[in-house]
Design a protein around this motif. Structure first.
Motif, PDB file in Angstrom:
ATOM      1  N   ASP A  71      16.277  -2.715  -8.439  1.00 60.52           N
ATOM      2  CA  ASP A  71      15.066  -3.427  -8.055  1.00 60.52           C
ATOM      3  C   ASP A  71      13.831  -2.534  -8.011  1.00 60.52           C
ATOM      4  N   VAL A  72      13.988  -1.230  -8.220  1.00 61.99           N
ATOM      5  CA  VAL A  72      12.877  -0.283  -8.061  1.00 61.99           C
ATOM      6  C   VAL A  72      12.294   0.072  -9.430  1.00 61.99           C
ATOM      7  N   ALA A  73      11.016  -0.249  -9.608  1.00 63.19           N
ATOM      8  CA  ALA A  73      10.324   0.095 -10.858  1.00 63.19           C
ATOM      9  C   ALA A  73       9.591   1.427 -10.752  1.00 63.19           C
ATOM     10  N   ASP A  74       9.038   1.708  -9.600  1.00 64.84           N
ATOM     11  CA  ASP A  74       8.333   2.970  -9.377  1.00 64.84           C
ATOM     12  C   ASP A  74       8.367   3.249  -7.879  1.00 64.84           C
ATOM     13  N   THR A  75       8.192   4.525  -7.504  1.00 56.57           N
ATOM     14  CA  THR A  75       8.307   4.845  -6.083  1.00 56.57           C
ATOM     15  C   THR A  75       7.620   6.165  -5.773  1.00 56.57           C
ATOM     16  N   CYS A  76       7.285   6.330  -4.525  1.00 57.30           N
ATOM     17  CA  CYS A  76       6.758   7.591  -4.005  1.00 57.30           C
ATOM     18  C   CYS A  76       7.238   7.724  -2.564  1.00 57.30           C
ATOM     19  N   VAL A  77       7.813   8.865  -2.221  1.00 61.16           N
ATOM     20  CA  VAL A  77       8.336   9.111  -0.876  1.00 61.16           C
ATOM     21  C   VAL A  77       7.396  10.067  -0.153  1.00 61.16           C
ATOM     22  N   VAL A  78       7.036   9.716   1.072  1.00 60.82           N
ATOM     23  CA  VAL A  78       6.147  10.550   1.888  1.00 60.82           C
ATOM     24  C   VAL A  78       6.738  10.682   3.283  1.00 60.82           C
ATOM     25  N   GLY A  91      12.265   6.349   7.822  1.00 65.12           N
ATOM     26  CA  GLY A  91      10.871   5.949   7.990  1.00 65.12           C
ATOM     27  C   GLY A  91      10.565   4.573   7.438  1.00 65.12           C
ATOM     28  N   GLY A  92      11.528   3.993   6.704  1.00 64.00           N
ATOM     29  CA  GLY A  92      11.363   2.639   6.207  1.00 64.00           C
ATOM     30  C   GLY A  92      10.997   2.550   4.739  1.00 64.00           C
ATOM     31  N   VAL A  93      10.867   1.303   4.276  1.00 66.05           N
ATOM     32  CA  VAL A  93      10.494   0.994   2.884  1.00 66.05           C
ATOM     33  C   VAL A  93       9.309   0.041   2.918  1.00 66.05           C
ATOM     34  N   GLU A  94       8.287   0.348   2.141  1.00 65.94           N
ATOM     35  CA  GLU A  94       7.117  -0.512   2.033  1.00 65.94           C
ATOM     36  C   GLU A  94       6.884  -0.846   0.565  1.00 65.94           C
ATOM     37  N   PHE A  95       6.652  -2.128   0.275  1.00 65.67           N
ATOM     38  CA  PHE A  95       6.399  -2.545  -1.103  1.00 65.67           C
ATOM     39  C   PHE A  95       4.902  -2.465  -1.412  1.00 65.67           C
ATOM     40  N   VAL A  96       4.578  -1.964  -2.587  1.00 67.55           N
ATOM     41  CA  VAL A  96       3.181  -1.871  -3.041  1.00 67.55           C
ATOM     42  C   VAL A  96       3.109  -2.352  -4.480  1.00 67.55           C
ATOM     43  N   ASP A  97       1.907  -2.686  -4.913  1.00 69.87           N
ATOM     44  CA  ASP A  97       1.712  -3.171  -6.283  1.00 69.87           C
ATOM     45  C   ASP A  97       1.716  -2.037  -7.291  1.00 69.87           C
ATOM     46  N   VAL A  98       1.239  -0.849  -6.870  1.00 71.62           N
ATOM     47  CA  VAL A  98       1.140   0.280  -7.796  1.00 71.62           C
ATOM     48  C   VAL A  98       1.219   1.582  -7.007  1.00 71.62           C
ATOM     49  N   ILE A  99       1.801   2.599  -7.610  1.00 74.28           N
ATOM     50  CA  ILE A  99       1.823   3.941  -7.036  1.00 74.28           C
ATOM     51  C   ILE A  99       0.606   4.693  -7.566  1.00 74.28           C
ATOM     52  N   PRO A 100      -0.297   5.154  -6.700  1.00 78.59           N
ATOM     53  CA  PRO A 100      -1.497   5.850  -7.194  1.00 78.59           C
ATOM     54  C   PRO A 100      -1.159   7.182  -7.860  1.00 78.59           C
ATOM     55  N   LYS A 101      -1.794   7.429  -9.009  1.00 76.74           N
ATOM     56  CA  LYS A 101      -1.559   8.653  -9.769  1.00 76.74           C
ATOM     57  C   LYS A 101      -2.870   9.140 -10.356  1.00 76.74           C
ATOM     58  N   ASN A 102      -2.913  10.435 -10.639  1.00 75.25           N
ATOM     59  CA  ASN A 102      -4.110  10.968 -11.297  1.00 75.25           C
ATOM     60  C   ASN A 102      -4.002  10.773 -12.805  1.00 75.25           C
ATOM     61  N   PRO A 103      -5.037  11.108 -13.570  1.00 76.29           N
ATOM     62  CA  PRO A 103      -5.006  10.850 -15.020  1.00 76.29           C
ATOM     63  C   PRO A 103      -3.848  11.519 -15.756  1.00 76.29           C
ATOM     64  N   SER A 104      -3.326  12.616 -15.210  1.00 75.68           N
ATOM     65  CA  SER A 104      -2.206  13.288 -15.877  1.00 75.68           C
ATOM     66  C   SER A 104      -0.858  12.713 -15.466  1.00 75.68           C
ATOM     67  N   GLY A 105      -0.881  11.722 -14.569  1.00 75.34           N
ATOM     68  CA  GLY A 105       0.354  11.075 -14.147  1.00 75.34           C
ATOM     69  C   GLY A 105       0.961  11.647 -12.887  1.00 75.34           C
ATOM     70  N   LYS A 106       0.329  12.640 -12.261  1.00 69.12           N
ATOM     71  CA  LYS A 106       0.849  13.223 -11.034  1.00 69.12           C
ATOM     72  C   LYS A 106       0.642  12.255  -9.874  1.00 69.12           C
ATOM     73  N   ARG A 160      -0.846  12.350  -1.275  1.00 71.12           N
ATOM     74  CA  ARG A 160      -1.657  12.392  -0.052  1.00 71.12           C
ATOM     75  C   ARG A 160      -2.264  11.022   0.270  1.00 71.12           C
ATOM     76  N   VAL A 161      -2.613  10.251  -0.772  1.00 66.98           N
ATOM     77  CA  VAL A 161      -3.153   8.908  -0.543  1.00 66.98           C
ATOM     78  C   VAL A 161      -2.139   8.055   0.207  1.00 66.98           C
ATOM     79  N   LEU A 162      -0.875   8.144  -0.233  1.00 69.27           N
ATOM     80  CA  LEU A 162       0.149   7.334   0.425  1.00 69.27           C
ATOM     81  C   LEU A 162       0.569   7.923   1.772  1.00 69.27           C
ATOM     82  N   ARG A 163       0.428   9.233   1.942  1.00 68.19           N
ATOM     83  CA  ARG A 163       0.684   9.809   3.266  1.00 68.19           C
ATOM     84  C   ARG A 163      -0.315   9.255   4.272  1.00 68.19           C
ATOM     85  N   ASP A 164      -1.567   9.152   3.857  1.00 66.16           N
ATOM     86  CA  ASP A 164      -2.591   8.594   4.750  1.00 66.16           C
ATOM     87  C   ASP A 164      -2.298   7.122   5.037  1.00 66.16           C
ATOM     88  N   ARG A 165      -1.873   6.408   4.025  1.00 64.76           N
ATOM     89  CA  ARG A 165      -1.558   4.981   4.213  1.00 64.76           C
ATOM     90  C   ARG A 165      -0.362   4.825   5.151  1.00 64.76           C
TER      91      ARG A 165
END
Length: 567
Positions: free
Chosen positions: A470-477, A532-547, A551-556
C-alpha cells in the motif's frame, strides 16, 4: 575562532598491545593495582564472582579451544550474538588472543538483520546465547555457515563456550599469541561494530586495538583515576566499587566503558543480561551497586516509576548518562531522588571508539544541559552552515581529531570519505562549545535518530516500508519522546488502490495504518518499530535533485505532536 584544544594527554599509550594484552597482562600509571579479592565480573542472578586470574585463564582456555576445534586464526571473524553474559568479555578477548576480529550483534536482531551483519563481516563463527539460538542458526544457514560453527554461552544442543574452555585448559597450547610490532595496534582491527549511517543499512565501523586502549586511558586521565585529587570517599572511580552492567555489551557505550574501562579502574561489573526496571533496582540493592551507566529512558524510570518508593538507593555514588542528550529538567529531578550521587553526562560515538566528552571530576553535578567537557588529547572545531569556523558559544557541526578514531567503514569508501575528512571525524551533531570546553548538543545534522540510545537510520525503515503493497512513497522522521528520546514516525503516500479502498470505507484508514506498522514490526528489531505512528500525505517533499526534504516533515511531525497534546 581557531581550533579548540583540550588539555594534552600526559600519560603514555602503548601501541604494540592487543586489547587483552593491555587489559589482562599489563600495568599502567593510571591503573590502580587490582586486589585479588575484588571480582572483575559478578553474575547478577547467582552472585558468582570471577576474578582477574579466572578471567585470564578462561580467556586462554577458550582461545586454545577455538584454535583446536575450529582452527580459528589471525583475522578470522567471530560474531557475538547474545545478551550480556559473564563470559562475553572472555569471548572477545579469546578471539583477540588468536589475532581474530570480533563483531558484536544486537541479540534482538531478526534473521535478516543478523544475516546482513554476517555477510558484511564474512563471519567464521557465531557465539550465541540459547535465547538467540534459533535466529543465529537461521542466519547461519542463510549465510552458508555450518551449524556446528554456532556455539553458545550457556547450555544448549550446540557446542558450549565452557566445554571449549575446559578442552583448551586440558590440552597443550595450539597457538602462539603474537606481540604486535611497534605501532601495529593502530592498524590491526579489533572490532567491526555496526553503526547506522544516514543512508541504507547499518555499516561496519573498523576499530583498531589502539582505539579502545587510547579511549580508556583518555577517560582515566580525564577522570583522574588512581590520583589522590580528593579524599578517598570523594574520589569518583575507586577500586572495589561496583557497576551495574546493564548497558548492552554490543553497543560501544557498554563495550568500552563497562567491559574495558571499569576493569581498568578495578571496579567490579555486575553482568545484567536484560534490563527490567524493578529487577534492576533489586540488583542495585542486592549487590550494593555504586555506579550506574544509563541512557535517558532509564533516567526517566528512576525519576517517575512508582516502584522507586520501595527502594533505598543510598549506595549509588555516580550516575553517568550517555547515548543521547539528557534534559536539564531530568537532571534536576534525579538530583532530588539521589541527593548523594554525582550525576553527569558523557558523549561519544562508535566512530571515535567511545568517549569524546565527559563531565568533569571538578563538579558533583555536571553542567545542566552539557554533554560533558572535551576529554584530553582531543582537538575540536565547530563549522557553521556557511562553512566558516564558529566561535565559542556559536552553533555548528562538531568535528574532532581524536587519537582513538576508528579506521573507517568496512568496504565503504564513499561513507568513509564523508565522515573521516583529512584527519577530522565529522560527528554530524550540531553543538555549542563554551570557553570552559563544555559541549552542548543542539541538534543532529545527520539524519540518524536515537531511540532509547540506539541509532536508527530513517532510510533503512523507508526501504522496509516501500516493500508494503500500500506504500507508494515514504519519509521517516523522529518525534520527541520523554521516555525513548525519539520515536520513528512515518509519512506515507498511498498507492492508488489503497486510496480507492479508503474512499469506499473510511474505516480502512486505521486498518492500513495498523498493517503498515505491523509490516515494520515483523521485519525490524523492536526499537525500530513505528512507535511514533503513521501519517498519510499526498506527496513527500523533495528538492530538485530528488533528495528528501526531511526537515520539512520533521517540523510537520512536531506540529502534529503539539496539536495532539492540546486535544
Amino acid at each position: 575562532m581557531a581550533e579548540i584544544y583540550a588539555p594534552s594527554l600526559e600519560t603514555s599509550v602503548p601501541d604494540d598491545l592487543t586489547l587483552p594484552q593491555f587489559i589482562l597482562d599489563s600495568s599502567h600509571p593510571l591503573r590502580p593495582i587490582p586486589s585479588s579479592h575484588v571480582p572483575w565480573f559478578i553474575e547478577d542472578a547467582s552472585g558468582r564472582g570471577v576474578g582477574h586470574e579466572e578471567v585470564r585463564a578462561r580467556t586462554y582456555g577458550l582461545a586454545n579451544g577455538l584454535s583446536l576445534r575450529f582452527g580459528l586464526k589471525e583475522n578470522d571473524l567471530v560474531v557475538i550474538f547474545s545478551p550480556n553474559h559473564i563470559d562475553y568479555p572472555v569471548g572477545i578477548w579469546a578471539t583477540h588472543r588468536l589475532g581474530g576480529i570480533v563483531s558484536c550483534a544486537n541479540p534482538a536482531n531478526n534473521i535478516d538483520e543478523l544475516l546482513h551483519q554476517l555477510k558484511v563481516v564474512h563471519a567464521s563463527l557465531i557465539i550465541a546465547h540459547s535465547s538467540s539460538l534459533h535466529t543465529a542458526l537461521g542466519a547461519a544457514q542463510a549465510a552458508g555457515l555450518p551449524s556446528e560453527r554456532v556455539i553458545t554461552f550457556d547450555e544448549s544442543n550446540q557446542m558450549t563456550v565452557d566445554t571449549l574452555i575446559q578442552q583448551g585448559l586440558r590440552s597443550e597450547p595450539n597457538f602462539v599469541e603474537r606481540r604486535l610490532r611497534k605501532g601495529e595496534a593502530k592498524t590491526k582491527v579489533a572490532f567491526l561494530s555496526f553503526s547506522s549511517g544516514t543512508t541504507g543499512k547499518p555499516k561496519a565501523v573498523a576499530i583498531s586495538h589502539f582505539g579502545p586502549i587510547m579511549n580508556v586511558i583518555l577517560m582515566a586521565e580525564h577522570q583522574k583515576v588512581n590520583k589522590n585529587y580528593a579524599p578517598w570517599e570523594e574520589q569518583r572511580f575507586r577500586p572495589g566499587d561496583v557497576l551495574a552492567g546493564a548497558l548492552p555489551f554490543f553497543h560501544i557505550y557498554g563495550l568500552v566503558l563497562a567491559l574495558h574501562f571499569m576493569p581498568f579502574c578495578s571496579i567490579s561489573v555486575v553482568v545484567i543480561p536484560k534490563f527490567n526496571f524493578t529487577e534492576f533496582l533489586d540488583s542495585v540493592v542486592r549487590h550494593r551497586i555504586n555506579h550506574l551507566q544509563l541512557v535517558p529512558p532509564q533516567i526517566v524510570l528512576l525519576c517517575k516509576h512508582p516502584a522507586m518508593k520501595n527502594y533505598n538507593l543510598d549506595c549509588v555514588r555516580l550516575v553517568m548518562c550517555g547515548a543521547a542528550p539528557l534534559s536539564a529538567s531530568l537532571v534536576d529531578q534525579l538530583v532530588k531522588i539521589l541527593p548523594n550521587a554525582e550525576i553527569g553526562q558523557g558523549y561519544g560515538m562508535t566512530e571515535a571508539s567511545g568517549t569524546i566528552a565527559m563531565f568533569s571530576v571538578d563538579t558533583k553535578i555536571g553542567v545542566l544541559g552539557s554533554a560533558g567537557r572535551l576529554a584530553p588529547g582531543i582537538v575540536a572545531k565547530v563549522i557553521k552552515h556557511d562553512g566558516t569556523l564558529a566561535g565559542f558559544n556559536e552553533p555548528g557541526e562538531l568535528q574532532v581529531k581524536i587519537p582513538s578514531v576508528a579506521l573507517g567503514y568496512l568496504n565503504n569508501d564513499e561513507a568513509t570519505k564523508e565522515t573521516f575528512v583529512d584527519g577530522w571525524l565529522r560527528t554530524g551533531d550540531e553543538v555549542v562549545i563554551r570557553e570552559d570546553l563544555e559541549v552542548f548538543i543542539v541538534d543532529r545534522l545527520k539524519e540518524i535518530m536515537k531511540v532509547k540510545g540506539f541509532q536508527v537510520a530513517p532510510a533503512e525503515l523507508e526501504g522496509c516500508l516501500l516493500d508494503h503493497p500500500d506504500v507508494a512513497d515514504t519519509c521517516v522522521v523522529p518525534i520527541s519522546d520523554s521516555y525513548s528520546g525519539e520515536l520513528p514516525m512515518a509519512f506515507v503516500v498511498l498507492h492508488a488502490n489503497a486510496v480507492k479502498r479508503i474512499a469506499v470505507d473510511p474505516a480502512e484508514v486505521e486498518r492500513v495504518k495498523v498493517s503498515i506498522k505491523k509490516h515494520v514490526a515483523d521485519n525490524k528489531v523492536t526499537y525500530k518499530h513505528l512507535a511514533g505512528g503513521v501519517e498519510f500525505v499526498d506527496v513527500i517533499p523533495k528538492n530538485p535533485s530528488g533528495k528528501l526534504l526531511r526537515r520539512v516533515l520533521r517540523d510537520r511531525a512536531r506540529d502534529l505532536v503539539q496539536l495532539k497534546s492540546r486535544l
